[in-house]
Each structure stands twice: as structure tokens, then as C-alpha cells.
Design an enzyme around this catalytic site. Structure first.
Site, PDB file in Angstrom:
ATOM      1  N   ASP A 155      49.452  62.587  11.072  1.00 31.07           N
ATOM      2  CA  ASP A 155      49.833  61.804  12.248  1.00 31.07           C
ATOM      3  C   ASP A 155      49.687  62.605  13.538  1.00 31.07           C
ATOM      4  O   ASP A 155      49.434  62.035  14.603  1.00 31.07           O
ATOM      5  CB  ASP A 155      51.236  61.209  12.118  1.00 31.07           C
ATOM      6  CG  ASP A 155      52.294  62.212  11.674  1.00 31.07           C
ATOM      7  OD1 ASP A 155      51.941  63.368  11.371  1.00 31.07           O
ATOM      8  OD2 ASP A 155      53.476  61.835  11.609  1.00 31.07           O
ATOM      9  N   GLU A 366      30.149  60.393  22.388  1.00 30.86           N
ATOM     10  CA  GLU A 366      29.291  61.485  21.903  1.00 30.86           C
ATOM     11  C   GLU A 366      29.973  62.356  20.855  1.00 30.86           C
ATOM     12  O   GLU A 366      29.308  62.862  19.949  1.00 30.86           O
ATOM     13  CB  GLU A 366      28.821  62.354  23.079  1.00 30.86           C
ATOM     14  CG  GLU A 366      27.848  61.662  24.010  1.00 30.86           C
ATOM     15  CD  GLU A 366      28.513  60.832  25.099  1.00 30.86           C
ATOM     16  OE1 GLU A 366      27.799  60.165  25.861  1.00 30.86           O
ATOM     17  OE2 GLU A 366      29.774  60.854  25.169  1.00 30.86           O
ATOM     18  N   ASP A 424      19.958  61.591  40.435  1.00 32.54           N
ATOM     19  CA  ASP A 424      21.216  61.252  39.752  1.00 32.54           C
ATOM     20  C   ASP A 424      22.341  62.245  40.040  1.00 32.54           C
ATOM     21  O   ASP A 424      23.511  61.915  39.909  1.00 32.54           O
ATOM     22  CB  ASP A 424      20.999  61.164  38.233  1.00 32.54           C
ATOM     23  CG  ASP A 424      20.436  59.814  37.814  1.00 32.54           C
ATOM     24  OD1 ASP A 424      20.412  58.900  38.658  1.00 32.54           O
ATOM     25  OD2 ASP A 424      20.006  59.693  36.652  1.00 32.54           O
ATOM     26  N   ARG A 474      12.880  65.199  32.076  1.00 37.14           N
ATOM     27  CA  ARG A 474      12.564  63.888  32.658  1.00 37.14           C
ATOM     28  C   ARG A 474      11.187  63.827  33.338  1.00 37.14           C
ATOM     29  O   ARG A 474      10.482  62.831  33.195  1.00 37.14           O
ATOM     30  CB  ARG A 474      13.658  63.505  33.659  1.00 37.14           C
ATOM     31  CG  ARG A 474      13.540  62.079  34.161  1.00 37.14           C
ATOM     32  CD  ARG A 474      14.675  61.755  35.107  1.00 37.14           C
ATOM     33  NE  ARG A 474      14.796  60.338  35.374  1.00 37.14           N
ATOM     34  CZ  ARG A 474      15.706  59.813  36.185  1.00 37.14           C
ATOM     35  NH1 ARG A 474      16.574  60.599  36.798  1.00 37.14           N
ATOM     36  NH2 ARG A 474      15.749  58.519  36.371  1.00 37.14           N
TER      37      ARG A 474
END
Length: 627
Positions: A155, A366, A424, A474
Site C-alpha cells: 500500500d 513515459e 519549440d 529533427r
């Protein structure tokens, strides 16, 4: 509860007796070791007894049989009760339990795969269920076999977010061959758990994630038998209310006994008390599995044809990864792909289009994706490739390091590395990934620089043991290798060379192409440089680096789209340290970047062709001045 095949009183008593023997063995082992977690073992004794000697189907003398039911002990600190169960089943000698935690015993403090009955290492809490999900997904969708997967959680670890990522995954994919047992013994390591014994809340949470959830008395073998006998078209969570240290008088349900063995005198007294409850010494045998898991061969996977790219053709390595993975899927039907909702950026969607039944969408989770891959790869059932932006693997580093401890053969591809991704901005730029994966034991770190080397990296990774990381970029870069070029792990490529070279420039990916562009410009000024493509950052080709550095007066310049710490510069510096006459100049991303066009960012951080030219000129002029 639904009707089930109820064991008779004799069988129920035998399970109670087995549970008490597991308690005794756990206490004996931890007292002999002088360390360990006997109270955590005792809360799970009945659960383990019913699982191993009533519910699970397996060959006790062949723990890794592909048709066996699987068991994952997520609460890995309760390892002694797992070892006790395998001794009770007859796989281990009882005497071996007394070697717990000794340096020459396989019975380590937490489960590890050097034990034939352990598929994945556990102990870093919150990871077992994700691996169990991978096993269950493989059993249901790839093997299409009848084996079931059981995972025992404590737990305390239910506070870990990764557990609930796994719960969401299992609920979404209706993994009805998966059973999670929550050992709700109320007490954590230093304090009671947040919910203590409020088992109804756990039940509601599990149900909200799409699970069939049952509350049981975790010390009632009859209730446990009944609960394990239920199956529905969804995963099952058995919420077992237990007491930490059950059966140890004076310690049961008491704080401050976590991870403490019983002193010898106390242990002997408690063992006698528990032994007095045992009515029969007769041992139970597990039921045998239905042997319906298919034979699988994942060795020596080869592409059916060489890469099909033309010299000078432009392609991003991330796209070449997608083509390569889809192609590899045709070479072996056990190649699978996983992604975390980035498949149209990592280009793993190419695999999905051609092999939809072997693609697992893990969504934006992920940590769980890595655990799923580890679970899928156990017992050599699949060759797993999981992809995401390189930077997002940092949140799964604990799962990655545990994959290494699990001796897992998984392949991870990180795209969008470095400042070269452009607008980005820094949250999307993988700038720590080389450092992270180089630190993982027995890892292989690929950094391909064109489409051909990317395809070769994918093929090699499929046949390489350990954690493999493929770093993809990229920007579109030119193909510089012919389709028949041979690539090997730990073998760098000298892509530009002349007898007049004055400096060796070492790069990979985007920076390799910047180095080649710099060489073209420098040649006009009668300055010649040698350019090396590392291909694998780990292991590093030390011999090629040294040989070429010596041929260029000991001058090395490294250039990388990565932070300085732990990247190419440090790898090369580490390889040449102590070598006389060698100097290393390192160009790297020196601080947290920002949004901008790729070319602007490469320039801003001094890793473009102009920066390389400047560094070369400084190195050459220093040498001339020294002369």
C-alpha cells in the site's frame, strides 16, 4: 461473490499451514541475515500461499517456462516470502534461505533476474505493475496464450504515480489476464500510509480506472481463494486488508518495525508460536500450466534488404527510424513498437501502419511505457522498441535504471534531441539524454548521423542485449553513407581525411554535418580537418579517436548538440585522459536554450560550422605560436 470451486476444509487448512511456514522461513532468513523485512513478508503470507499453491499454474522446476503464470513482487522488499514460496514449491533448498543477502547467494535483498523465478528486478517501488501490464499485454495480444499475470503491491507504493499510469493502461486495454493484489497492511516505512485501512477508497479508485475490484480479508485463505477464482472482461484488483507483522505477537500492526529483523531470542519464541498452529507438514503442489505459449525465435534478426537511400538525399534521422522500424517488423513478427502519443513525430506511426496489431499506444505516460516494454521483453517473447522525444525519457530514468538491473533487452528511441529542433524551445529539447543513457550499466548508445546509419542502428539494436538508446534528430540531413556501408557497435567512422589534416573534429548527428560544412569552408583557406562520426557514444571507439588525433598533432575538437556534462566531449575526454600530447576542445550547449530557428540556435550556442571553423583556427594558431 460468484460461485467458485471451493476448496475443502483439508485444503484450506493446508493453505493456512503453508502460509505459516512462509512466515517462519521469512523470519528465520531475515534473522540469519541480520537485515530484511519480516513484517512486510508476514502480512502477505496467506496471499502468497493461496497464489502459489492454489491459484497459479506453473512448473515449479522450470520457473521460466513460457506457459507458466507470471508473478511480479512489486513490493520487492518482501523478497524473503517470495524465496520461501519457491522453497515450499521445491525449487529452492530450505537451507539456502539462510543465505539471504549474503554476497555469494542469489537470494539478494530484493528480487533480481539472476534468480530463475524472477522476471524483473523490483525494489524501487511503484514499477512492478507496469512490467506486469507488459507481460499481460503480451500474453493476451501477442502470445494469445492462457497464462495469467499476478502482481503483488504494497500500500505504501500506491502513492507512486507510475502505479496509476499502469492501472489506466490495464483498464483501457481490458487486460483480463492480469490480477493486482494490494497488500493493505496500513503501515509504511516511517509512518502509517495515507489511507491506512480505508479499503473502500482503494476499491473506488481501482474501479474508476476500469478494474474489477474486490475487498477481502487478506488473512483468510478461503476469501482469497474465492477472489482469485473470479474473472471478468477487465483486470482484477484484490484489495487485501492485512496486518503488518501478522502472526508476530507484540509486533503485529505496530509501527517502527519496518525493515527490522527479529532478534534471535525473540525469533525463536515467535517461530515456536507460529509452528504450534501448523497442523500438517504435508506440502502442496502447484497446478500445471496449459502449455499453449507459442515457440518464439528472436535471434539474429536481419533486414531483408540493405538501406535504400541515395547519397546526398536529405532525410531526418527520426523519419529514417520510422522506415527502419517498419522494415524490421517484416523481418520478424515478434518486433513490437510502443510510443507515448508522439508517433507522428518520432515516426513510429510508420510501424503502426504496417503492423497495427504489434503497436502499443501508451499515451503520455513515459514511465509506464518503459515498464511496459520491459514486461513485453521478458522471457524473450518480443523485441520491443519504445519511442518518445528524447527529453521525456528523463522522467522515466528510474524505470530505465531498473530495466538495466532487470537485465532487460529493450530499445528506446529518443527523437527531437538538442537545440536543432528549433522553435519549440528548451522544454522539448533533449539535452541531457546522452549523459543519462551513458550512465546506465551495459547500455549501448547509438547516435546515427544519416538515414543509412539510422537503419543500421535499428537492426543492430534488435540483436543487442541490454538497454539500447537511439538518438534521432529533427532536421533533414544529407545521406553520407552508401547502402552497403558496414556498421558495428563501438566502431567510429572517419568520414573525411587527408594527409594534410591538422585537427580531428568529432561529431554526431546534426553536428557531424556542421563539421563537414566547416571542412569545406576551411579547405578554401588551406586548413584541413579530419572528421569522425562516432556512431555509438557508448561504447566509444577509443582506438580510432586516438589514432586520428595523433595523426593531427594531438588536436581534438568535439562538437555536440547536448549539454557539456556527460555528452560526447566528456566521453572523448575520458577516453584520451592520460594520453601524452592530446588536447580536447569541447563545443556544446552551454546553458538553458530558448526558442528560435535551428540555424540561429546552433549559432547562438557555438556548435555550428562557423564555431567549428573558429575553434579549428584557434587550435592551429595556438600550436603555431607554441612552435
Amino acid at each position: 461473490m460468484e460461485a467458485y470451486h471451493k476448496p475443502d476444509q483439508q485444503a484450506l487448512q493446508a493453505l493456512k499451514d503453508a502460509a505459516n511456514r512462509l512466515r517462519i522461513s521469512s523470519i528465520r532468513a531475515t534473522t540469519a541475515a541480520g537485515s530484511g523485512h519480516p513484517t512486510s513478508c508476514c502480512s502477505a503470507a496467506e496471499i502468497m500461499s493461496v497464489l502459489f499453491f492454489h491459484t497459479m499454474r506453473y512448473k515449479a522446476k522450470d520457473p521460466r517456462n513460457p506457459s507458466n503464470d507470471r508473478f511480479v513482487l512489486s513490493k520487492g522488499h518482501a523478497a524473503p516470502v517470495l524465496y520461501a514460496a519457491w522453497a515450499e514449491a521445491g525449487f529452492l533448498q530450505e537451507a539456502e534461505l539462510l543465505n539471504l543477502r549474503k554476497i555469494d547467494s542469489i537470494l539478494e535483498g530484493h528480487p533480481v533476474p539472476k534468480q530463475p523465478f524472477t522476471d524483473v528486478a523490483t525494489g524501487s517501488l511503484g514499477q512492478g505493475l507496469g512490467a506486469a501490464c507488459g507481460m499481460a499485454y503480451t500474453g493476451k495480444y501477442f502470445d494469445k496464450a492462457s497464462y495469467r499475470v499476478y502482481c503483488l503491491l504494497g500500500d505504501g507504493e500506491l502513492s507512486e504515480g507510475s502505479v496509476w499510469e499502469a492501472m489506466a493502461f490495464a483498464g483501457f486495454y481490458k487486460l483480463d489476464n492480469l490480477v493486482a493484489i494490494l497488500d493493505i497492511n496500513r503501515l509504511g516505512q516511517s509512518d502509517p500510509t495515507p489511507l491506512q485501512h480505508r479499503v473502500e477508497i482503494y476499491q473506488k479508485r481501482c474501479e474508476a480506472f476500469g478494474w474489477h475490484a474486490l475487498i477481502v480479508d487478506g488473512h483468510s485463505v478461503e476469501e482469497l481463494c474465492k477472489a482469485f477464482g473470479q474473472t471478468k472482461n477487465q483486470p482484477t484488483a484484490i484489495i487485501a486488508k492485512t496486518f503488518k507483522g501478522k502472526g508476530i505477537s507484540g509486533i503485529e500492526d505496530k509501527e517502527n518495525w519496518h525493515g527490522k529483523p527479529l532478534p534471535k531470542n525473540m525469533a525463536e519464541q515467535i517461530i515456536q508460536e507460529i509452528d504450534d498452529k501448523i497442523q500438517s507438514k504435508k506440502k502442496l503442489s502447484p497446478a500445471l500450466p496449459e502449455e499453449d505459449a507459442p515457440v518464439v525465435n528472436i535471434r539474429n534478426i536481419k533486414m531483408s534488404s540493405p538501406p535504400n537511400y541515395k547519397l546526398g538525399e536529405k532525410m531526418a534521422t527520426r523519419k529514417a527510424y520510422g522506415f527502419a522500424l517498419a522494415k524490421l517488423g517484416h523481418a520478424n513478427d515478434r518486433v513490437i513498437a510502443l510510443d507515448g502519443d508522439t508517433k507522428n513525430s518520432t515516426f513510429s506511426d510508420m510501424f503502426k501502419k504496417e503492423h497495427p496489431s504489434r503497436f502499443i499506444e501508451c499515451y503520455i505516460a513515459e514511465q509506464n511505457m518503459v515498464s511496459i516494454a520491459v514486461g513485453c521483453a521478458t522471457r524473450d517473447r518480443t523485441v520491443a522498441f519504445a519511442s518518445a522525444f528524447a527529453t521525456f525519457f528523463t522522467r522515466a530514468f528510474d524505470q530505465i535504471r531498473m530495466a538495466a538491473i532487470s537485465e532487460s533487452n529493450i530499445n528506446l528511441c529518443g527523437s527531437h534531441c538538442g537545440v536543432s529542433i528549433g522553435e519549440d524551445g528548451p522544454s522539448q529539447m533533449g539535452l541531457e539524454d546522452l549523459c543519462m543513457f551513458r550512465a546506465v550499466p551495459n547500455s549501448t548508445v547509438f547516435y546515427p548521423s544519416d538515414a543509412v546509419s539510422t537503419e543500421k542502428a535499428v537492426e543492430i539494436a534488435a540483436n543487442t542485449k541490454g538497454v539500447c538508446f537511439i538518438r534521432t534528430s529533427r532536421p533533414e540531413n544529407e545521406v553520407i553513407y552508401s547502402s552497403n556501408e558496414d556498421f558495428q557497435i563501438g566502431q567510429a567512422k572517419v568520414v573525411l581525411k587527408s594527409k594534410d589534416d591538422q585537427v580531428t573534429v568529432v561529431g554526431a548527428g546534426v553536428t557531424l554535418h556542421e563539421a563537414l560544412a566547416a571542412a569545406e569552408q576551411l579547405k578554401k583557406e588551406k586548413i584541413y580537418i579530419r572528421v569522425i562520426d562516432l556512431f555509438t557514444i557508448k561504447p566509444l571507439d577509443k582506438m580510432t579517436i586516438l589514432e586520428n588525433a595523433r595523426a593531427t598533432k594531438g588536436r581534438i575538437i568535439t562538437v555536440e548538440d547536448h549539454y557539456p556534462e556527460g555528452g560526447i566531449g566528456e566521453a572523448v575526454s575520458g577516453a584520451v585522459v592520460g594520453e601524452p600530447g592530446i588536447t580536447v576542445t569541447r563545443l556544446a550547449v552551454s546553458h538553458v536554450p530558448r526558442s528560435g530557428k535551428p540555424a540561429e540556435l546552433l549559432k547562438m550556442f557555438g556548435i555550428d560550422k562557423d564555431a567549428i571553423m573558429q575553434a579549428v583556427k584557434v587550435a592551429v594558431s595556438k600550436s603555431r605560436n607554441a612552435e
